[in-house]
Design an enzyme around this catalytic site. Structure first.
Site, PDB file in Angstrom:
ATOM      1  CB  CYS A 279       9.911 -11.005  -2.075  1.00  0.00           C
ATOM      2  SG  CYS A 279      10.015 -10.609  -0.336  1.00  0.00           S
ATOM      3  NE  ARG A 308       4.529  -9.694   6.955  1.00  0.00           N
ATOM      4  CZ  ARG A 308       4.406  -8.649   6.136  1.00  0.00           C
ATOM      5  NH1 ARG A 308       3.969  -7.492   6.620  1.00  0.00           N
ATOM      6  NH2 ARG A 308       4.699  -8.760   4.854  1.00  0.00           N
ATOM      7  CD  GLN A 326       1.845  -8.258   1.704  1.00  0.00           C
ATOM      8  OE1 GLN A 326       2.649  -9.141   1.935  1.00  0.00           O
ATOM      9  NE2 GLN A 326       2.075  -7.010   2.033  1.00  0.00           N
ATOM     10  CG  ASP A 328       3.159 -10.050  -1.810  1.00  0.00           C
ATOM     11  OD1 ASP A 328       3.358  -8.832  -1.868  1.00  0.00           O
ATOM     12  OD2 ASP A 328       3.677 -10.787  -0.964  1.00  0.00           O
ATOM     13  CG  HIS A 330       7.260 -10.174  -5.614  1.00  0.00           C
ATOM     14  ND1 HIS A 330       6.317 -10.973  -5.020  1.00  0.00           N
ATOM     15  CD2 HIS A 330       7.833  -9.445  -4.617  1.00  0.00           C
ATOM     16  CE1 HIS A 330       6.322 -10.744  -3.714  1.00  0.00           C
ATOM     17  NE2 HIS A 330       7.222  -9.830  -3.444  1.00  0.00           N
ATOM     18  CE  LYS A 411       7.748   1.543   3.489  1.00  0.00           C
ATOM     19  NZ  LYS A 411       6.991   0.670   4.403  1.00  0.00           N
ATOM     20  CG  HIS A 457       9.352  -6.293  -3.199  1.00  0.00           C
ATOM     21  ND1 HIS A 457       9.535  -7.514  -2.589  1.00  0.00           N
ATOM     22  CD2 HIS A 457      10.594  -5.880  -3.557  1.00  0.00           C
ATOM     23  CE1 HIS A 457      10.823  -7.815  -2.578  1.00  0.00           C
ATOM     24  NE2 HIS A 457      11.486  -6.838  -3.156  1.00  0.00           N
TER      25      HIS A 457
END
Length: 592
Positions: A279, A308, A326, A328, A330, A411, A457
């Site tokens: 992000c 992670r 991921q 991802d 945004h 979320k 996100h």
């Protein structure tokens, strides 16, 4: 009493029977027993024992449990004072610790099974062991478990037991477990040469050539859908300075899960970290120029590698890793665009999951204890998401997980169900008013003023690695045609047929069909067997007749038939169509 409530009661009661059996086998003076809760498919109980248990002990424990049940002993519940409870369990270290933590006026109950076994328990339980005679149980395993999950406390032996109301249900459950073992991606992945792990990089998968082809096929599918929905893809650094993570809030809220890299200076201001999330990178790309409201929404997606930190005991194949990609995205948009954007994300999720024949449901997760920002902003964000879900699914037709949101915003989680009926936490949609504020993001509104955008996100696969792990198990390693590492294996019968085999391979590859071929002089059956072991959807056998007629003979995965005299052009056209339509089933007819 509903069936699930009954299951909980008899499983918890059987946990007491297990503890009593262990005590009778090893002697009361040699056993410390801790807790024994019911779980999804049975129960477990934690013990300190004079020796380590192994599988050879399981029959003796199970037989002792059956013997105890046949005694048909009464179960007696007794309410006692704290002092009485401490006296009853004066020789039991872990029970004593639990009792000592209770308030003085706490209602304490103990349950006696017969006269010689007592346990600290709130209940409820059966009235007589006779009520459990019809239950079916089987010891699953024994493993180490720290007392209260604290690695600094005593290591105990945890006995897991499967338990069901009938032998038929236990048998069905064991059959399902066997099926799950056969689908285990940790076994199938290496067998199919998809991925591997090495101790030099714990929890960080190596994608092997075959697995990388599947990975990229999945990524190409994902990219195509997102291009249709107006997303633009970026790539960003994998390592960033601590200042970026301090601004985003990750340094204060997520530091313990990040891989830290010291800089030249000794203070933290010069530290770097491998990114655990994308992000902040997306925000920096957004901020490279002042945006107009006409440019919003800005939809940025990326599949960069992220890291992670996980505890070694939590790593689990592709399901729980320390390095992954991921899917991802945004989105920076106006408040007025939130509903339409989240609606579009839901459509994307439905399209992607539907392609794999997977169903899903949505859950709303609200403000956690370590939330960041103004509580009024949180309240508004949660209200916005509730309205969106109410409009899409109807009020009350989704679950709410109180306190399970991200630290920067509430979320929506998307939970998917696979071929074995297992539920997986997959996609997530997170509404964020905080990060745009932290990074001072702006856009020029229609009235000329500068306003702060809202950030959404979102991920659909969640982790590409984990999703592929789920797909391996869902399809038992036999991927749909469009996702298979190699889609066609070509087998020339003898080396003199290699020239025609090359013509077949060239035609297939020109049509972007992933093809492998064996030009060696190995036996034809050996070549076919090798491709079958890799679960290639189609295996083509070519010899004199095929070369003369420009045809192929086709072996179809999972089908014992071999189709002859299929024109090469027809076969190529069918394969191209399977790729274009992302179908789950293989074509079994090849008509011109």
């Amino acid at each position: 009493m509903v069936k699930e409530e009954y299951k909980d009661i008899y499983r918890h009661s059987l946990a007491h029977i297990l503890a009593k059996a262990v005590i009778e086998i090893f002697g009361k003076e040699n056993v410390q027993y801790a807790i024994g809760p019911q779980i999804e498919d049975g129960f477990y109980y934690d013990f300190i024992l004079p020796r380590t248990l192994n599988k050879d002990d399981f029959p003796a424990i199970e037989n002792k449990m059956h013997e105890i049940l046949k005694r048909k002993e009464k179960w007696t519940c007794k309410e006692v004072s704290k002092a009485e409870a401490l006296d009853i369990f004066k020789d039991q270290k872990y029970k004593t610790e639990l009792i000592e933590e209770l308030p003085e006026d706490e209602k304490i109950t103990v349950y006696y099974t017969g006269d010689d076994y007592v346990d600290l328990c709130r209940g409820p339980h059966v009235e007589n062991s006779e009520d459990l005679l019809g239950a079916a149980f089987k010891i699953k395993s024994v493993s180490g478990a720290y007392w209260r999950g604290d690695e600094h406390r005593d290591m105990m032996q945890r006995i897991y037991v499967y338990a069901f109301p009938s032998k038929e249900e236990l048998k069905e459950h064991m059959k399902l477990l066997q099926e799950a073992m056969e689908r285990d991606h940790k076994k199938l992945g290496p067998q199919l040469d998809l991925f591997m792990f090495d101790e030099s990089a714990p929890g960080m998968p190596y994608w092997l050539p075959r697995g990388w082809k599947t990975f990229n096929a999945l990524l190409e599918f994902w990219r195509g859908i997102h291009e249709e929905h107006g997303y633009t893809e970026i790539a960003a650094p994998v390592i960033n300075n601590q200042k970026l993570w301090a601004t985003s809030g990750h340094w204060g809220h997520y530091k313990e899960n990040m891989f830290i890299i010291p800089g030249e200076k000794e203070d933290e201001s010069d530290y770097y970290a491998a990114k655990p999330m994308n992000c902040p990178n997306a925000i920096l790309v957004y901020k490279r120029s002042l945006r107009s409201y006409k440019e919003l929404p800005v939809r940025i997606n990326q599949v960069d590698v992220i890291h992670r930190k996980e505890k070694s005991g939590e790593l689990n194949g592709l399901f729980r890793v320390q390095m992954f990609r991921q899917d991802d995205a945004h989105i920076l948009c106006t408040e007025e665009q939130i509903a339409s954007e989240i609606g579009d994300i839901m459509d994307i999720a439905g399209q992607i999951y539907g392609t794999f024949g997977l169903t899903y449901k949505a859950e709303l997760s609200t403000r956690p204890d370590d939330y960041m920002g103004d509580i009024a902003v949180w309240d508004k964000a949660e209200a916005d998401l509730k309205k969106i879900l109410d409009d899409k699914y109807g009020e009350g037709n989704y679950e709410i997980n109180e306190g399970d949101g991200a630290f920067y915003g509430p979320k929506i989680d998307l939970k998917m169900r696979d071929a074995l009926g297992r539920e997986w936490q997959m996609g997530t949609i997170q509404l964020d008013f905080q990060l745009p504020l932290n990074f001072d993001c702006k856009y020029v509104a229609q009235d000329g003023s500068q306003k702060m955008p809202v950030m959404i996100h979102r991920a659909i696969f969640g982790s590409m690695e984990r999703f592929i792990g789920i797909l391996i198990e869902n399809f038992k390693g036999a991927f749909p045609f469009w996702l298979s590492p190699y889609q066609v294996g070509v087998v020339p019968i003898r080396t003199e047929h290699n020239e025609y085999a090359k013509k077949v391979v060239d035609a297939l590859r020109k049509a972007h069909i992933r093809t492998e071929v064996d030009y060696t002089d190995h036996n034809m059956k050996e070549k076919i067997k090798a491709y079958k072991n890799y679960k290639d959807p189609y295996i083509l056998v070519v010899g004199d007749k095929e070369a003369q007629e420009n045809t192929v003979s086709v072996n179809i995965r999972g089908n014992n038939r071999q189709l002859h005299d299929i024109p090469l052009d027809t076969f190529v056209a069918v394969c191209r169509k399977l790729n274009e339509e992302y179908t789950l089933e293989l074509a079994e007819e090849f008509n011109a």
